[in-house]
Scaffold this motif. Structure first.
Motif, PDB file in Angstrom:
ATOM      1  N   GLY A  26       1.026  -1.257   0.125  1.00 20.10           N
ATOM      2  CA  GLY A  26      -0.061   0.199   0.380  1.00 20.10           C
ATOM      3  C   GLY A  26       0.871   1.291  -0.097  1.00 20.10           C
ATOM      4  N   GLN A  27       2.047   0.992   0.685  1.00 17.67           N
ATOM      5  CA  GLN A  27       2.722   2.070   0.533  1.00 17.67           C
ATOM      6  C   GLN A  27       4.031   2.068  -0.428  1.00 17.67           C
ATOM      7  OE1 GLN A  27       3.035   5.663   2.258  1.00 17.67           O
ATOM      8  NE2 GLN A  27       0.891   5.048   2.394  1.00 17.67           N
ATOM      9  N   SER A  56       2.422   5.558 -10.546  1.00 13.03           N
ATOM     10  CA  SER A  56       1.417   5.803  -9.594  1.00 13.03           C
ATOM     11  C   SER A  56      -0.095   5.391 -10.518  1.00 13.03           C
ATOM     12  CB  SER A  56       1.591   7.164  -9.903  1.00 13.03           C
ATOM     13  OG  SER A  56       2.356   7.573  -8.678  1.00 13.03           O
ATOM     14  N   PRO A  60      -3.003   2.812  -8.729  1.00 18.52           N
ATOM     15  CA  PRO A  60      -3.452   3.849  -8.535  1.00 18.52           C
ATOM     16  C   PRO A  60      -3.236   3.761  -6.804  1.00 18.52           C
ATOM     17  CG  PRO A  60      -4.961   2.576  -9.931  1.00 18.52           C
ATOM     18  CD  PRO A  60      -3.353   1.976 -10.073  1.00 18.52           C
ATOM     19  N   GLY A  61      -3.691   3.084  -6.006  1.00 16.48           N
ATOM     20  CA  GLY A  61      -4.009   2.918  -4.776  1.00 16.48           C
ATOM     21  C   GLY A  61      -2.524   2.430  -4.359  1.00 16.48           C
ATOM     22  N   VAL A  62      -1.718   2.881  -4.650  1.00 19.03           N
ATOM     23  CA  VAL A  62      -0.377   2.073  -3.962  1.00 19.03           C
ATOM     24  C   VAL A  62       0.012   4.561  -3.628  1.00 19.03           C
ATOM     25  CG1 VAL A  62       2.425   1.890  -3.762  1.00 19.03           C
ATOM     26  CG2 VAL A  62       0.298   0.221  -4.343  1.00 19.03           C
ATOM     27  N   ASP A  63       0.537   4.700  -3.006  1.00 25.19           N
ATOM     28  CA  ASP A  63       0.975   5.817  -2.011  1.00 25.19           C
ATOM     29  C   ASP A  63       2.395   5.522  -2.392  1.00 25.19           C
ATOM     30  OD1 ASP A  63      -1.398   7.557  -1.987  1.00 25.19           O
ATOM     31  OD2 ASP A  63      -1.512   6.452   0.444  1.00 25.19           O
TER      32      ASP A  63
END
Length: 266
Positions: A26-27, A56, A60-63
């Motif tokens: 997620g990060q 990105s 798109p769900g990964v910061d």
């Protein structure tokens, strides 16, 4: 080292014993240490920015965040890095005075994990460090735009550590040195090499192994040795190849430039 195939990735294998497999990323943090790299830094960060934009777009769900660690810089490196970070909260510049690539990498990862952990805890994610991926490169290197996408693809298939290959930039290198390099380095899967310029690791595994040691050189090899001993799932791949400087006068003792110098003098 026992090798097992990663799920859904024929031809690529990982050592058994994943510590974080199955935890979605997620990060994503990119860490770049630099010491007086004004000649190479702009190209390096431009390539990282392209890889971040690609990641990105596809994930798109990964910061994503980028940490540039400026270690005892007295040249234009701070202004170059500051230009990339200006107005972009995903980019951070961390000045330090270590004169040590091992301590610089460790400080950059510490800063990135602190920010990532806070974000994941705020979002209510469980076991946050297994959901964080740290991609490491160098300020004299140029990553491919798919560099991060490929690392996260391997992470999703169970990898805790991704060891990529490098290609020395032939510009300015003597042709005999280029030939000697290629004679000793095959771009293959399951290669035996470790390069700090191309190393991605799951944060939970990184922390369990004690992180980068605060040493003057070979911090990447020391970390990888610890990860192997811990049973982390390791992938050594040529699919994330990074272009790196072919200079023979580098910044770290016994670093990549020193290795090339040894080849040139052999």
């Amino acid at each position: 080292m026992t090798e097992v195939a990663l799920k859904g990735d024929e031809g690529t294998s990982a050592s058994a014993g994943s510590a974080g497999g199955g935890v979605a990323i997620g990060q994503l943090a990119v860490v770049i240490p630099a010491h007086n790299e004004e000649q190479h830094l702009e190209r390096a960060l431009t390539a990282v920015r392209a890889a971040v934009e690609r990641a990105s777009f596809h994930l798109p769900g990964v910061d994503v965040q980028v940490v540039v660690v400026l270690d005892s810089c007295t040249d234009r490196s701070p202004s170059i890095a500051g230009g990339f970070a200006a107005g972009n909260p995903a980019w951070a510049v961390l000045p330090v005075g270590f004169r040590s690539v091992g301590r610089s990498r460790r400080a950059g990862v510490d800063a990135a994990l602190a920010k990532a952990g806070r974000a994941l805890r705020t979002a209510g994610a469980a076991g946050p460090m297994g959901a964080v991926w740290v991609a490491n490169s160098d300020a004299d290197s140029c990553v491919h735009e798919d560099w991060l996408v490929r690392q996260l693809d391997l992470a999703a298939k169970g990898a805790d550590l991704v060891l990529g290959t490098v290609q020395p930039d032939g510009q300015g290198m003597h042709h005999q040195l280029v030939a000697r390099w290629h004679a000793r380095h095959a771009w293959i899967e399951d290669h035996p090499h470790v390069y700090g310029a191309n190393l991605g690791v799951r944060a939970s595994s990184y922390l369990a192994a004690g992180g980068f040691p605060a040493v003057e050189f070979d911090e990447d090899r020391a970390l990888v040795d610890r990860l192997r001993s811990s049973g982390a799932a390791i992938v050594a791949t040529d699919t994330t190849r990074v272009l790196t400087s072919g200079r023979t006068a580098g910044r770290a003792p016994r670093g990549f430039a020193a290795y090339l110098l040894g080849l040139a003098e052999a």
